[in-house]
Design a protein around this motif. Structure first.
Motif, PDB file in Angstrom:
ATOM      1  N   GLY A  28      -7.518 -10.739  -1.062  1.00  0.00           N
ATOM      2  CA  GLY A  28      -6.119 -10.780  -0.659  1.00  0.00           C
ATOM      3  C   GLY A  28      -5.333  -9.721  -1.405  1.00  0.00           C
ATOM      4  N   THR A  29      -4.069  -9.593  -1.084  1.00  0.00           N
ATOM      5  CA  THR A  29      -3.217  -8.609  -1.736  1.00  0.00           C
ATOM      6  C   THR A  29      -2.088  -9.316  -2.473  1.00  0.00           C
ATOM      7  N   VAL A  30      -1.946  -8.967  -3.730  1.00  0.00           N
ATOM      8  CA  VAL A  30      -0.874  -9.484  -4.573  1.00  0.00           C
ATOM      9  C   VAL A  30       0.234  -8.435  -4.530  1.00  0.00           C
ATOM     10  N   SER A  31       1.210  -8.652  -3.663  1.00  0.00           N
ATOM     11  CA  SER A  31       2.201  -7.607  -3.413  1.00  0.00           C
ATOM     12  C   SER A  31       3.428  -7.749  -4.305  1.00  0.00           C
ATOM     13  N   ALA A  32       3.854  -6.603  -4.827  1.00  0.00           N
ATOM     14  CA  ALA A  32       5.068  -6.537  -5.641  1.00  0.00           C
ATOM     15  C   ALA A  32       5.796  -5.239  -5.319  1.00  0.00           C
ATOM     16  N   THR A  33       7.112  -5.278  -5.438  1.00  0.00           N
ATOM     17  CA  THR A  33       7.925  -4.094  -5.190  1.00  0.00           C
ATOM     18  C   THR A  33       8.960  -3.945  -6.302  1.00  0.00           C
ATOM     19  N   ASP A  34       9.539  -2.772  -6.360  1.00  0.00           N
ATOM     20  CA  ASP A  34      10.595  -2.479  -7.320  1.00  0.00           C
ATOM     21  C   ASP A  34      11.644  -1.663  -6.584  1.00  0.00           C
ATOM     22  N   ARG A  35      12.900  -2.057  -6.652  1.00  0.00           N
ATOM     23  CA  ARG A  35      13.969  -1.403  -5.895  1.00  0.00           C
ATOM     24  C   ARG A  35      14.429  -0.073  -6.495  1.00  0.00           C
ATOM     25  N   ASP A  36      13.926   0.284  -7.657  1.00  0.00           N
ATOM     26  CA  ASP A  36      14.287   1.575  -8.247  1.00  0.00           C
ATOM     27  C   ASP A  36      13.633   2.708  -7.462  1.00  0.00           C
ATOM     28  N   SER A  37      14.085   3.920  -7.688  1.00  0.00           N
ATOM     29  CA  SER A  37      13.540   5.072  -6.976  1.00  0.00           C
ATOM     30  C   SER A  37      12.587   5.866  -7.857  1.00  0.00           C
ATOM     31  N   ALA A  38      11.836   6.742  -7.221  1.00  0.00           N
ATOM     32  CA  ALA A  38      10.886   7.656  -7.888  1.00  0.00           C
ATOM     33  C   ALA A  38       9.913   6.865  -8.771  1.00  0.00           C
ATOM     34  N   GLN A  39       9.575   7.405  -9.934  1.00  0.00           N
ATOM     35  CA  GLN A  39       8.595   6.777 -10.832  1.00  0.00           C
ATOM     36  C   GLN A  39       9.029   5.387 -11.266  1.00  0.00           C
ATOM     37  N   ASN A  40      10.334   5.181 -11.423  1.00  0.00           N
ATOM     38  CA  ASN A  40      10.835   3.874 -11.862  1.00  0.00           C
ATOM     39  C   ASN A  40      10.520   2.772 -10.856  1.00  0.00           C
ATOM     40  N   GLY A  41      10.315   3.137  -9.599  1.00  0.00           N
ATOM     41  CA  GLY A  41      10.035   2.156  -8.556  1.00  0.00           C
ATOM     42  C   GLY A  41       8.563   1.955  -8.262  1.00  0.00           C
ATOM     43  N   LYS A  42       7.699   2.724  -8.910  1.00  0.00           N
ATOM     44  CA  LYS A  42       6.247   2.545  -8.703  1.00  0.00           C
ATOM     45  C   LYS A  42       5.750   1.454  -9.643  1.00  0.00           C
ATOM     46  N   VAL A  43       4.854   0.608  -9.115  1.00  0.00           N
ATOM     47  CA  VAL A  43       4.365  -0.522  -9.912  1.00  0.00           C
ATOM     48  C   VAL A  43       2.845  -0.489 -10.033  1.00  0.00           C
ATOM     49  N   ASP A  44       2.369  -0.973 -11.160  1.00  0.00           N
ATOM     50  CA  ASP A  44       0.940  -1.112 -11.419  1.00  0.00           C
ATOM     51  C   ASP A  44       0.637  -2.585 -11.649  1.00  0.00           C
ATOM     52  N   HIS A  45      -0.535  -3.027 -11.164  1.00  0.00           N
ATOM     53  CA  HIS A  45      -0.942  -4.433 -11.216  1.00  0.00           C
ATOM     54  C   HIS A  45      -2.105  -4.603 -12.190  1.00  0.00           C
ATOM     55  N   PHE A  46      -2.089  -5.689 -12.948  1.00  0.00           N
ATOM     56  CA  PHE A  46      -3.134  -5.951 -13.940  1.00  0.00           C
ATOM     57  C   PHE A  46      -3.510  -7.429 -13.948  1.00  0.00           C
ATOM     58  N   ILE A  47      -4.812  -7.711 -14.112  1.00  0.00           N
ATOM     59  CA  ILE A  47      -5.255  -9.082 -14.381  1.00  0.00           C
ATOM     60  C   ILE A  47      -5.092  -9.287 -15.876  1.00  0.00           C
TER      61      ILE A  47
END
Length: 104
Positions: A28-47
């Motif tokens: 499955g996909t654990v989806s997350a978003t960030d409303r900031d723009s550019a690099q500030n809006g990119k997210v990384d996922h970790f167990i």
């Protein structure tokens, strides 16, 4: 400016997989978003915790996959609980946490 924290699409995630699932298969996909723009809006996922090395989480997409199919044995373990952290790439960075339950 990094003024928005990342947010998951739902409070927690529940997935079910058959015992004969093959390695590399998408759980499955654990989806997350960030409303900031550019690099500030990119997210990384970790167990952060759980999963016993059975699952792999793609840090960019949030896709949860099975490492190897032979690791699943419903009689031994019928479910897994994983703690997931998502972190944006801003400075300072912001994080959020969720729980993923996988039933075999």
């Amino acid at each position: 400016e990094n003024d928005n924290p990342p947010q998951f699409g739902q409070p927690d995630f529940h997935f079910a997989v058959p015992e004969n699932f093959t390695g590399g298969a998408l759980v499955g996909t654990v989806s997350a978003t960030d409303r900031d723009s550019a690099q500030n809006g990119k997210v990384d996922h970790f167990i952060v915790e759980g999963g016993d090395g059975v699952f792999r989480l793609d840090f960019a997409s949030g896709q949860l996959t099975l490492v190897r199919g032979d690791l699943l044995d419903r009689e031994a373990v019928s479910g897994y609980t994983l703690s997931i952290r998502v972190q944006d790439r801003g400075s300072p960075s912001h994080s959020a946490f969720t729980t993923v339950n996988v039933t075999v």
